[in-house]
Design a protein around this motif. Structure first.
Motif, short mmCIF file in Angstrom:
data_model
loop_
_atom_site.label_atom_id
_atom_site.label_comp_id
_atom_site.label_asym_id
_atom_site.label_seq_id
_atom_site.Cartn_x
_atom_site.Cartn_y
_atom_site.Cartn_z
N ARG A 345 0.77 -1.18 -0.02
CA ARG A 345 -0.07 0.06 0.03
C ARG A 345 0.95 1.31 -0.04
O ARG A 345 0.47 2.23 -0.77
N VAL A 346 1.96 1.20 0.72
CA VAL A 346 2.91 2.52 0.94
C VAL A 346 3.59 2.73 -0.61
O VAL A 346 3.50 3.87 -0.98
N LYS A 347 3.84 1.72 -1.50
CA LYS A 347 4.48 1.91 -2.69
C LYS A 347 3.50 2.12 -3.72
O LYS A 347 3.45 2.98 -4.71
N ASP A 348 2.30 1.38 -3.57
CA ASP A 348 1.14 1.50 -4.71
C ASP A 348 0.23 2.72 -4.49
O ASP A 348 0.36 3.45 -5.43
N ARG A 349 -0.15 2.89 -3.27
CA ARG A 349 -1.33 3.79 -3.07
C ARG A 349 -0.75 5.04 -2.24
O ARG A 349 -1.73 5.88 -2.02
N LYS A 350 0.68 4.71 -1.86
CA LYS A 350 1.01 6.09 -1.22
C LYS A 350 0.43 6.24 0.04
O LYS A 350 0.16 7.44 0.37
N VAL A 351 0.19 5.47 0.97
CA VAL A 351 -0.73 5.45 2.11
C VAL A 351 0.24 4.50 3.18
O VAL A 351 0.43 3.23 2.90
N MET A 352 0.66 5.17 4.43
CA MET A 352 1.16 4.40 5.38
C MET A 352 0.38 4.72 6.59
O MET A 352 -0.46 5.68 7.08
N PHE A 353 0.36 3.69 7.52
CA PHE A 353 -0.34 3.50 8.93
C PHE A 353 0.50 3.83 9.99
O PHE A 353 1.87 3.48 9.94
N GLY A 354 -0.07 4.07 10.98
CA GLY A 354 0.89 4.38 12.21
C GLY A 354 1.66 3.32 12.86
O GLY A 354 2.83 3.73 13.38
N ASP A 355 1.33 2.08 12.58
CA ASP A 355 1.69 0.80 13.29
C ASP A 355 2.99 0.61 12.38
O ASP A 355 3.81 -0.39 12.66
N GLN A 356 3.11 1.27 11.19
CA GLN A 356 4.58 0.99 10.37
C GLN A 356 5.83 1.99 10.86
O GLN A 356 6.86 1.93 10.10
#
Length: 445
Positions: A345-356
């Protein structure tokens, strides 16, 4: 035509050199940074068809030997002489011209972006002008060159202020001396100068590969901000992994009003802040109180990989925001699927979550308005904001292991939860009430 270059420098001794960088940098870091400046300038000067001299502040042989270890032995070394800066520069020119050189340029050491082309351009200017300067953006100069020692160029009572070059040029013009210029550059005197240098590094490959660039990236100050609330079951074990990071970065716990033993279990060596409950509010409070140029937001149920600070700094050489990959200790197929989807998701949709483990440039964090102070989805909205502003995300090569405590036991229940979390994010994007989404999230935890 015989040409000479003089590097005009202090000996890089901790507590003596680059002191305007303190206290953000330690005395040793200041000295190390100065050494990097010298090494980078040395490489560029050696590309020029000119002889090379080092004019230094100390006369002791051991300090001269120290400079030779940095700059090499195949150069001329002589100490600075004179009561003030202008006199010392003038005498340096006098000494070199007395050796029979016809053109000479003198450079300071605070401009690590100087390149051989800038030096050769200065020599070209001297074909038609009496004196050449290399301007700095703060109103001073990093380079002065001439075909004979001219006292008129060094008659100021004070140096280091913003009108140095302007006043010097005025004095030269009044004496009928012609002046030309080479490239304008930035000098690095203060922590804010260093911060701006790091910004330029992100778009200039040659700076990343320089001695100064590598060192500047490796000492970027990091603040770790940890929101906590009723974490007594995890807080002691969590602190164990922070021990090796103490003294290497700033660590801030931000409590949201814990009612269990969390606060009494935190080692007194850590800074604990207090705010209203809510991860967004807590992380914003930590960011406002922090000092780091990189803000690293870390959950208390996370397990850090080896050398996390180095990983963050490596990513931030090229990016203004990023995160770690995520992993779970569970061997369940759907937890593996969750890991793959989250990292993709980070690479494709440019979205990161807090637990990362989100990390972000300090200026960018405040520029985009910090985390939204909402009951849930603060990390998701933060990512959406960065995406809207076209901020390119970086991803560390190592993974954070995070707790799977929010996932129920059993394969089918895990799958249902993943589907429902995806549905909640869709509802959020569609504008559903954040209170309703928050209530639904509590129902599935």
């Amino acid at each position: 035509m015989r040409r000479a270059i003089i590097i005009f420098t202090r000996v890089p001794i901790p507590g003596i050199t680059k002191t305007r960088m303190m206290p953000q940098l330690s005395p040793q870091q200041c000295a190390n940074l100065h050494i990097c400046f010298l090494k980078d300038m040395n490489k560029e000067c050696e590309k020029c068809r000119a002889n090379f001299f080092v004019c230094y502040t100390a006369e002791e042989d051991k300090q001269k030997r120290y400079l030779k270890e940095i700059m090499g032995k195949q150069k001329g070394y002589f100490p600075q002489q004179g009561e003030h800066l202008g006199e010392r520069m003038y005498r340096a020119f006098k000494e070199v011209f007395a050796m029979g050189y016809e053109e000479c340029i003198l450079i300071g050491t605070d401009v690590p972006e100087l390149r051989s082309g800038d030096l050769m351009r200065a020599f070209e200017v001297l074909k038609t002008k009496d004196v050449v300067f290399g301007k700095t953006h703060d109103g001073g100069y990093y380079l002065v060159g001439m075909k004979k020692a001219r006292r008129e160029a060094f008659g100021l009572d004070q140096y280091g202020h913003g009108a140095v070059l302007e006043e010097t040029i005025k004095a030269l013009s009044q004496s009928g001396i012609t002046v030309g210029y080479t490239k304008k550059l930035w000098d690095l005197d203060t922590p804010s100068d260093l911060k701006e240098y790091r910004k330029r590094m992100r778009v200039r490959k040659e700076l990343k590969q320089s001695e100064t660039g590598r060192y500047a990236a490796g000492i970027t100050p990091i603040s770790i901000i940890i929101p906590i609330y009723n974490e007594e079951k995890r807080i002691v074990m969590f602190q164990e992994q922070l021990k090796e990071l103490q003294g290497k970065c700033e660590i801030l716990f931000v409590d949201g009003g814990s009612t269990d033993r969390t606060l009494e279990l935190i080692d007194p060596g850590y800074t604990v802040l207090h705010s209203e409950k809510g991860r967004g509010r807590q992380m914003n409070a930590g960011a406002k109180a922090s000092c780091g140029d990189i803000l690293f937001f870390l959950h208390c149920d996370s397990e850090l990989p080896p050398k996390p600070l180095a990983e963050i700094r490596r990513v931030m050489r090229d990016h203004r925001a990023g995160c770690f990959g995520i992993a779970f200790h569970s061997h369940n197929f759907f937890m593996f699927t969750c890991r793959v989807i989250s990292n993709h998701r980070v690479k494709d949709r440019k979205v990161m979550f807090g637990d990362q483990g989100i990390f972000v440039d300090r200026e960018l964090f405040f520029e985009v308005g910090m985390f939204p102070e909402i009951p849930i989805m603060e990390d998701y909205q933060f990512s959406l904001t960065l995406k809207e502003k076209r901020v390119k995300l970086g991803m560390a090569g190592r993974r954070i292991y995070t707790s799977d405590r929010r996932f129920p036991k059993g394969t089918v229940p895990k799958l249902k939860l993943m589907w429902k979390m995806n549905r909640l994010r869709k509802m959020y994007r569609d504008g559903a009430s954040i209170e309703r989404i928050s209530d639904m999230y509590r129902d599935i935890r």
